[in-house]
Design a protein around this motif. Structure first.
Motif, PDB file in Angstrom:
ATOM      1  N   VAL A   5     -51.151  -3.284  16.565  1.00  0.00           N
ATOM      2  CA  VAL A   5     -51.966  -2.999  17.521  1.00  0.00           C
ATOM      3  C   VAL A   5     -52.373  -4.078  18.556  1.00  0.00           C
ATOM      4  O   VAL A   5     -52.150  -5.261  18.112  1.00  0.00           O
ATOM      5  N   GLU A   6     -52.754  -3.690  19.764  1.00  0.00           N
ATOM      6  CA  GLU A   6     -53.149  -4.813  20.681  1.00  0.00           C
ATOM      7  C   GLU A   6     -54.571  -4.992  20.479  1.00  0.00           C
ATOM      8  O   GLU A   6     -55.439  -4.230  20.699  1.00  0.00           O
ATOM      9  N   ARG A   7     -54.766  -6.217  20.041  1.00  0.00           N
ATOM     10  CA  ARG A   7     -56.505  -6.670  20.077  1.00  0.00           C
ATOM     11  C   ARG A   7     -56.963  -6.993  21.310  1.00  0.00           C
ATOM     12  O   ARG A   7     -56.117  -7.923  21.954  1.00  0.00           O
ATOM     13  N   VAL A   8     -57.859  -6.524  21.856  1.00  0.00           N
ATOM     14  CA  VAL A   8     -58.374  -6.740  23.109  1.00  0.00           C
ATOM     15  C   VAL A   8     -59.785  -7.222  23.209  1.00  0.00           C
ATOM     16  O   VAL A   8     -60.555  -6.996  22.329  1.00  0.00           O
ATOM     17  N   ASP A   9     -60.129  -7.839  24.229  1.00  0.00           N
ATOM     18  CA  ASP A   9     -61.677  -8.187  24.632  1.00  0.00           C
ATOM     19  C   ASP A   9     -62.175  -7.075  25.288  1.00  0.00           C
ATOM     20  O   ASP A   9     -61.876  -5.992  25.487  1.00  0.00           O
ATOM     21  N   ASP A  10     -63.547  -7.448  25.674  1.00  0.00           N
ATOM     22  CA  ASP A  10     -64.405  -6.367  26.484  1.00  0.00           C
ATOM     23  C   ASP A  10     -63.982  -5.983  27.606  1.00  0.00           C
ATOM     24  O   ASP A  10     -64.485  -4.972  28.171  1.00  0.00           O
ATOM     25  N   ARG A  11     -63.035  -6.723  28.320  1.00  0.00           N
ATOM     26  CA  ARG A  11     -62.384  -6.213  29.432  1.00  0.00           C
ATOM     27  C   ARG A  11     -61.032  -5.759  29.385  1.00  0.00           C
ATOM     28  O   ARG A  11     -60.234  -5.404  30.415  1.00  0.00           O
ATOM     29  N   ASP A  12     -60.634  -5.129  28.097  1.00  0.00           N
ATOM     30  CA  ASP A  12     -59.467  -4.770  27.857  1.00  0.00           C
ATOM     31  C   ASP A  12     -58.282  -5.680  28.051  1.00  0.00           C
ATOM     32  O   ASP A  12     -57.130  -5.119  28.214  1.00  0.00           O
ATOM     33  N   GLU A  13     -58.449  -6.772  28.060  1.00  0.00           N
ATOM     34  CA  GLU A  13     -57.384  -8.119  28.177  1.00  0.00           C
ATOM     35  C   GLU A  13     -56.711  -8.285  26.758  1.00  0.00           C
ATOM     36  O   GLU A  13     -57.669  -8.521  25.778  1.00  0.00           O
ATOM     37  N   VAL A  14     -55.533  -8.376  26.881  1.00  0.00           N
ATOM     38  CA  VAL A  14     -54.819  -8.276  25.340  1.00  0.00           C
ATOM     39  C   VAL A  14     -55.165  -9.920  25.007  1.00  0.00           C
ATOM     40  O   VAL A  14     -54.869 -10.812  25.601  1.00  0.00           O
ATOM     41  N   VAL A  18     -51.978  -7.403  16.400  1.00  0.00           N
ATOM     42  CA  VAL A  18     -52.491  -7.838  14.915  1.00  0.00           C
ATOM     43  C   VAL A  18     -51.875  -6.685  14.111  1.00  0.00           C
ATOM     44  O   VAL A  18     -51.956  -5.377  14.816  1.00  0.00           O
ATOM     45  N   GLY A  19     -51.971  -6.327  12.967  1.00  0.00           N
ATOM     46  CA  GLY A  19     -52.066  -5.493  12.188  1.00  0.00           C
ATOM     47  C   GLY A  19     -53.122  -4.571  12.048  1.00  0.00           C
ATOM     48  O   GLY A  19     -54.223  -4.698  12.357  1.00  0.00           O
ATOM     49  N   ARG A  20     -52.873  -3.206  12.284  1.00  0.00           N
ATOM     50  CA  ARG A  20     -53.810  -2.141  12.523  1.00  0.00           C
ATOM     51  C   ARG A  20     -54.904  -2.026  11.557  1.00  0.00           C
ATOM     52  O   ARG A  20     -56.370  -2.175  11.706  1.00  0.00           O
ATOM     53  N   GLN A  26     -61.449  -6.098  10.202  1.00  0.00           N
ATOM     54  CA  GLN A  26     -62.244  -7.077  11.055  1.00  0.00           C
ATOM     55  C   GLN A  26     -63.384  -6.339  11.913  1.00  0.00           C
ATOM     56  O   GLN A  26     -64.228  -7.252  12.758  1.00  0.00           O
ATOM     57  N   ARG A  27     -62.798  -5.033  12.198  1.00  0.00           N
ATOM     58  CA  ARG A  27     -63.736  -4.511  13.285  1.00  0.00           C
ATOM     59  C   ARG A  27     -63.573  -5.297  14.805  1.00  0.00           C
ATOM     60  O   ARG A  27     -64.281  -5.277  15.386  1.00  0.00           O
ATOM     61  N   TRP A  28     -62.234  -5.491  15.013  1.00  0.00           N
ATOM     62  CA  TRP A  28     -61.852  -6.037  16.311  1.00  0.00           C
ATOM     63  C   TRP A  28     -61.521  -4.914  17.088  1.00  0.00           C
ATOM     64  O   TRP A  28     -61.081  -3.764  16.738  1.00  0.00           O
ATOM     65  N   LEU A  29     -61.973  -4.983  18.379  1.00  0.00           N
ATOM     66  CA  LEU A  29     -61.789  -4.026  19.261  1.00  0.00           C
ATOM     67  C   LEU A  29     -60.051  -4.013  19.575  1.00  0.00           C
ATOM     68  O   LEU A  29     -59.290  -5.268  19.639  1.00  0.00           O
ATOM     69  N   HIS A  30     -59.565  -2.961  19.629  1.00  0.00           N
ATOM     70  CA  HIS A  30     -58.108  -2.722  19.814  1.00  0.00           C
ATOM     71  C   HIS A  30     -57.854  -1.352  20.421  1.00  0.00           C
ATOM     72  O   HIS A  30     -58.647  -0.489  20.689  1.00  0.00           O
TER      73      HIS A  30
END
Length: 123
Positions: A5-14, A18-20, A26-30
């Motif tokens: 999946v694409e891990r992104v920041d709060d602005r939806d920038e890649v 990373v693995g889903r 890690q509770r990363w935004l994706h």
């Protein structure tokens, strides 16, 4: 690594691919995607896939995975939303076989189509 999946920041920038399971752990935004199908009366399509045809291990464009192919027979008028579907058509076998060879088809879909055709009875 499993599904990517694409891990992104709060602005939806890649930030990274990373693995889903890691993104969840890690509770990363994706990014994920889903589709809700509705009819003109506002009803939502809910389904269970009963028409399992086969599964195979697919190399995958971004990672390997098991792909299950299901089949459904549609008898009725289709009226896709033009904001969602740019083009559609019913294609005969030869037309579809030619189209699947086009580079716009992802290799996974091409492989699934070839395996599906191989299972069909010969005329």
């Amino acid at each position: 690594m499993g599904e990517l999946v694409e891990r992104v920041d709060d602005r939806d920038e890649v930030l990274a691919v990373v693995g889903r399971s890691e993104a969840i752990r890690q509770r990363w935004l994706h990014r994920i995607a889903t589709i809700v199908c509705r009819d003109a009366r506002g009803r939502t399509l809910v389904h269970r896939r009963p028409a399992f045809v086969f599964k195979f291990r697919c190399t995958g464009a971004i990672s390997p995975y098991w792909l299950g192919l299901h089949e459904a027979v549609v008898d009725g008028l289709l009226t896709p939303d033009p904001a969602e579907i740019a083009w559609y058509d019913w294609l005969a076998g030869d037309e579809l076989a030619a189209l699947v060879k086009h580079e716009a088809f992802v290799p996974d879909a091409r492989e699934a189509f070839e395996r599906y055709v191989a299972l069909q009875p010969r005329p």
